[in-house]
Enzyme design. Structure first.
Site, PDB file in Angstrom:
ATOM      1  N   LYS A  76      43.172  28.752  41.634  1.00 47.63           N
ATOM      2  CA  LYS A  76      42.673  29.235  42.922  1.00 47.63           C
ATOM      3  C   LYS A  76      41.211  29.630  42.766  1.00 47.63           C
ATOM      4  CE  LYS A  76      41.933  32.839  45.176  1.00 47.63           C
ATOM      5  NZ  LYS A  76      40.870  32.357  46.062  1.00 47.63           N
ATOM      6  N   GLY A 116      37.556  38.823  37.885  1.00 46.22           N
ATOM      7  CA  GLY A 116      37.171  39.351  39.184  1.00 46.22           C
ATOM      8  C   GLY A 116      37.011  40.847  39.112  1.00 46.22           C
ATOM      9  N   SER A 117      37.267  41.494  40.225  1.00 51.10           N
ATOM     10  CA  SER A 117      36.975  42.916  40.326  1.00 51.10           C
ATOM     11  C   SER A 117      38.140  43.779  39.818  1.00 51.10           C
ATOM     12  CB  SER A 117      36.682  43.267  41.781  1.00 51.10           C
ATOM     13  OG  SER A 117      37.763  42.851  42.577  1.00 51.10           O
ATOM     14  N   GLY A 123      42.249  43.297  40.086  1.00 50.65           N
ATOM     15  CA  GLY A 123      42.948  43.261  38.790  1.00 50.65           C
ATOM     16  C   GLY A 123      44.143  44.208  38.759  1.00 50.65           C
ATOM     17  N   GLU A 149      39.715  39.766  33.094  1.00 48.46           N
ATOM     18  CA  GLU A 149      38.290  39.956  32.759  1.00 48.46           C
ATOM     19  C   GLU A 149      37.659  40.568  33.998  1.00 48.46           C
ATOM     20  OE1 GLU A 149      36.981  39.160  29.871  1.00 48.46           O
ATOM     21  OE2 GLU A 149      38.645  38.002  29.052  1.00 48.46           O
ATOM     22  N   CYS A 186      29.057  39.707  35.088  1.00 47.27           N
ATOM     23  CA  CYS A 186      29.870  40.863  34.678  1.00 47.27           C
ATOM     24  C   CYS A 186      29.215  41.626  33.536  1.00 47.27           C
ATOM     25  CB  CYS A 186      31.261  40.408  34.305  1.00 47.27           C
ATOM     26  SG  CYS A 186      31.221  39.058  33.139  1.00 47.27           S
ATOM     27  N   GLU A 244      29.387  49.426  39.457  1.00 48.69           N
ATOM     28  CA  GLU A 244      28.883  48.069  39.336  1.00 48.69           C
ATOM     29  C   GLU A 244      28.285  47.626  40.675  1.00 48.69           C
ATOM     30  OE1 GLU A 244      31.722  44.833  38.831  1.00 48.69           O
ATOM     31  OE2 GLU A 244      30.474  44.131  37.198  1.00 48.69           O
TER      32      GLU A 244
HETATM   33  P1  NAD Z   1      37.342  39.478  43.450  1.00 52.42           P
HETATM   34  O1  NAD Z   1      38.180  40.312  42.575  1.00 52.42           O
HETATM   35  O2  NAD Z   1      37.202  39.862  44.869  1.00 52.42           O
HETATM   36  O3  NAD Z   1      37.859  37.964  43.465  1.00 52.42           O
HETATM   37  C1  NAD Z   1      38.144  37.242  42.285  1.00 52.42           C
HETATM   38  C2  NAD Z   1      39.178  36.196  42.611  1.00 52.42           C
HETATM   39  O4  NAD Z   1      40.388  36.869  42.946  1.00 52.42           O
HETATM   40  C3  NAD Z   1      38.830  35.329  43.818  1.00 52.42           C
HETATM   41  O5  NAD Z   1      39.304  34.017  43.593  1.00 52.42           O
HETATM   42  C4  NAD Z   1      39.614  35.985  44.921  1.00 52.42           C
HETATM   43  O6  NAD Z   1      39.923  35.104  45.969  1.00 52.42           O
HETATM   44  C5  NAD Z   1      40.864  36.406  44.183  1.00 52.42           C
HETATM   45  N1  NAD Z   1      41.633  37.463  44.843  1.00 52.42           N
HETATM   46  C6  NAD Z   1      41.204  38.360  45.774  1.00 52.42           C
HETATM   47  N2  NAD Z   1      42.229  39.136  46.171  1.00 52.42           N
HETATM   48  C7  NAD Z   1      43.316  38.745  45.462  1.00 52.42           C
HETATM   49  C8  NAD Z   1      44.671  39.185  45.418  1.00 52.42           C
HETATM   50  N3  NAD Z   1      45.117  40.170  46.189  1.00 52.42           N
HETATM   51  N4  NAD Z   1      45.516  38.590  44.567  1.00 52.42           N
HETATM   52  C9  NAD Z   1      45.081  37.599  43.754  1.00 52.42           C
HETATM   53  N5  NAD Z   1      43.822  37.120  43.780  1.00 52.42           N
HETATM   54  C10 NAD Z   1      42.944  37.695  44.614  1.00 52.42           C
HETATM   55  O7  NAD Z   1      35.973  39.409  42.701  1.00 52.42           O
HETATM   56  P2  NAD Z   1      34.744  38.506  43.089  1.00 52.42           P
HETATM   57  O8  NAD Z   1      34.128  39.155  44.278  1.00 52.42           O
HETATM   58  O9  NAD Z   1      35.154  37.081  43.205  1.00 52.42           O
HETATM   59  O10 NAD Z   1      33.823  38.642  41.767  1.00 52.42           O
HETATM   60  C11 NAD Z   1      33.066  39.786  41.512  1.00 52.42           C
HETATM   61  C12 NAD Z   1      33.746  40.690  40.500  1.00 52.42           C
HETATM   62  O11 NAD Z   1      34.238  39.948  39.387  1.00 52.42           O
HETATM   63  C13 NAD Z   1      32.814  41.709  39.913  1.00 52.42           C
HETATM   64  O12 NAD Z   1      33.426  42.964  39.900  1.00 52.42           O
HETATM   65  C14 NAD Z   1      32.553  41.213  38.481  1.00 52.42           C
HETATM   66  O13 NAD Z   1      32.194  42.169  37.547  1.00 52.42           O
HETATM   67  C15 NAD Z   1      33.823  40.542  38.147  1.00 52.42           C
HETATM   68  N6  NAD Z   1      33.584  39.502  37.136  1.00 52.42           N
HETATM   69  C16 NAD Z   1      33.958  39.722  35.837  1.00 52.42           C
HETATM   70  C17 NAD Z   1      33.720  38.762  34.849  1.00 52.42           C
HETATM   71  C18 NAD Z   1      34.158  38.962  33.408  1.00 52.42           C
HETATM   72  O14 NAD Z   1      34.072  38.032  32.613  1.00 52.42           O
HETATM   73  N7  NAD Z   1      34.633  40.122  33.020  1.00 52.42           N
HETATM   74  C19 NAD Z   1      33.103  37.579  35.203  1.00 52.42           C
HETATM   75  C20 NAD Z   1      32.732  37.385  36.526  1.00 52.42           C
HETATM   76  C21 NAD Z   1      32.987  38.360  37.485  1.00 52.42           C
END
Ligand code: NAD
Length: 494
Positions: free
Chosen positions: A190, A243-244, A248, A265, A299, A396
């Protein structure tokens, strides 16, 4: 039905609006609901694609296809053959470099030069590296008793949900996809709803490379619908997520239903620590790149620069000069260093943090404003006189905003560096090798950079702890994420 794509060739920028469908069981198909969503170029705010929007029913179809492929063609294929298919995909990615770079640059608002230098080569390197692992994942014979043969085998975990963010769609997608496939798992991917295009194109190239139908299924759509359905699906064995922290946490709860394996992550608030004996030119150059690369949407961005009190003023000045000199502009121009941020929502959130920082009493030395009225561009911002407790130092921001914090000695630097909920990465700059080693030992981080900043390599583990998540990607650690050890006892006396 399959759609023929002429990706932007010989057309003015953004003149072509792509029409993309879901990719399930080797076929392009409409979503069950028939709904679609649009994706924009963040540099121009123009619609560049209309994409079929998945929902729970599409996830169901994708998981069924992935399970069938796992139990059938992919599970029964010789591991070496799996590796060859992945190598063919890497080859196709090289052949389609210009097209993939263009697609990623437009979809994610990245300067084309950065995609060609970083995202794409890293994705191809990751795939090549794990293709090589496909036929080298084995167990051990373990001596236990004289009347038994005891050994282990490593089996693929099964169907993997790959959930990817928008900041490095191609590269982070491949960090997950390549080891999962090399280990013999099948995948439902996804992409982030803001950046689905490179994943869908990789799915097509994978079919061309000979990946059997059902091994890689791609279901774009909203996280709270498609992501949530995957996380809660009893037919999914593992979720790998970047993601966030908020999402997570929800994933951990959802995965509890059938005790899925999870690796997370998440975010960071990494410290880049500059001592007064450091090479200030090199340190500030890397510190600027460490926060402004990808418009700070990284990140492991060095979003806190900690500077020793003797060099604090000079560090602030040099960072501000570098911020002002960064070439911002058209992402298709190879000389552009800084692109827009991903969306209007992200832009508003970053600009809110700039206000918060000023209200908290930090001094905005430069930047922090929207630039132009088309595209989500923000001038790179440097905050001085930042106190460790301020929100801009703890939360962040995920944008081109750096907080410069003063410290007085080694203990003070370590206390501030380690003083957030995150634990992903840290940098330290000094010519005193004892000092940098003491820092590396005590830093709360999954990666420590010494007299450099920001490098990653698929051969080295990557990940964090605390609000930065858990589990490691890359290297042999990722192979453990996607395999399950099995112990076998055989009685030799029958
Ligand atoms: P996000 O958590 O909003 O989204 C990440 C992914 O999760 C997207 O594909 C989103 O559609 C999906 N998602 C959203 N809600 C969900 C749910 N309820 N269930 C399952 N999946 C869901 O984050 P973002 O806005 O895409 O990215 C930014 C964040 O990601 C920042 O906080 C950043 O630090 C983090 N990030 C971390 C790393 C790392 O390697 N640690 C790398 C890149 C980004």
């Amino acid at each position: 039905m399959s759609i023929a794509y002429d990706y932007f060739h010989n057309t003015p920028r953004d003149a072509v609006v792509l029409r993309k469908q879901l990719l399930i069981d080797g076929r392009h198909i409409e979503s069950v609901s028939g709904r679609t969503f649009k994706t924009l170029n963040p540099a121009t705010e123009e619609v560049i694609a209309v994409i079929s929007e998945g929902n729970e029913a599409d996830v169901e179809r994708a998981v069924v296809a992935a399970r069938r492929a796992f139990l059938g063609v992919w599970g029964n294929m010789r591991p070496a053959e799996r590796g060859h298919i992945l190598l063919r995909l890497a080859e196709l990615m090289k052949q389609h470099s210009a097209e993939l770079a263009e697609l990623e640059s437009r979809d994610a608002g990245k300067p084309i030069s950065a995609v060609l230098r970083q995202d794409l080569p890293a994705a191809i390197d990751t795939l090549t590296y794990y293709a090589g692992w496909a036929d080298k994942i084995h167990g051990d014979t373990v001596p236990t008793r004289s009347d038994a043969l005891t050994y282990t085998v490593r089996e693929p975990v099964g169907v993997v949900a790959v959930i990817v963010p928008w900041n490095f769609p191609l590269m982070i997608g491949m960090w997950k996809l390549a080891p999962a496939l090399a280990c013999g798992c099948t995948v439902v991917m996804k992409p982030a709803e803001l950046t689905s295009l490179s994943a869908l194109r990789i799915g097509e190239l994978a079919l061309e490379a000979g990946l059997p139908p059902g091994v890689l299924n791609i279901v774009p759509g909203p996280g709270r619908v498609v992501g949530d359905a995957l996380v809660n699906h009893p037919g999914v064995d593992k979720v790998t997520f970047t993601g966030s922290p908020g999402v997570g946490r929800g994933i951990l709860r959802g995965a509890a239903g059938n005790f899925k394996r999870v690796s997370l992550e998440l975010g960071g608030k990494s410290a880049n620590v500059i001592f007064d004996d450091a090479d200030l030119d090199a340190a500030t150059k890397a510190a600027a790149a460490g926060i402004f690369f990808n418009a700070g949407q990284v990140c492991s961005a060095g979003s806190r620069v900690l500077a020793h009190e003797n060099v604090y003023g000079e560090v602030v000045e040099r960072l501000a000069a570098r911020a002002k000199a960064l070439r911002m502009g058209d992402t298709a121009d190879k000389t552009t260093a800084l692109g827009p941020v991903i969306s209007e929502k992200q832009m508003t959130s970053i600009l809110d943090y700039v206000d918060i920082g000023q209200r908290e009493g930090a001094s905005l030395v430069t930047g922090g404003e929207r630039v132009g009225d088309r595209g989500y561009y923000i001038s790179p911002a440097v905050f001085a006189n930042v106190k460790h407790e301020m929100r801009i130092s703890q939360e962040e921001i995920f944008g081109p905003v750096v907080s410069v914090i003063k410290f007085k000695d080694e203990a003070d630097a370590l206390r501030i560096a380690n003083g957030t909920a995150f634990s992903l990465a840290a940098g330290v700059w000094s010519r005193d090798m004892g000092r940098v080693q003491r820092f590396a030992k005590k830093a709360k981080a999954g990666t420590v950079w010494i007299n450099t900043y920001g490098y990653t390599d698929v051969r080295l583990p990557w990940g964090g702890a605390g609000d930065s998540g858990f589990g490691r990607e890359h290297g042999t650690e990722a192979l453990a994420n996607f395999t399950e050890p099995k112990a076998v006892w055989m009685n030799l006396n029958v």
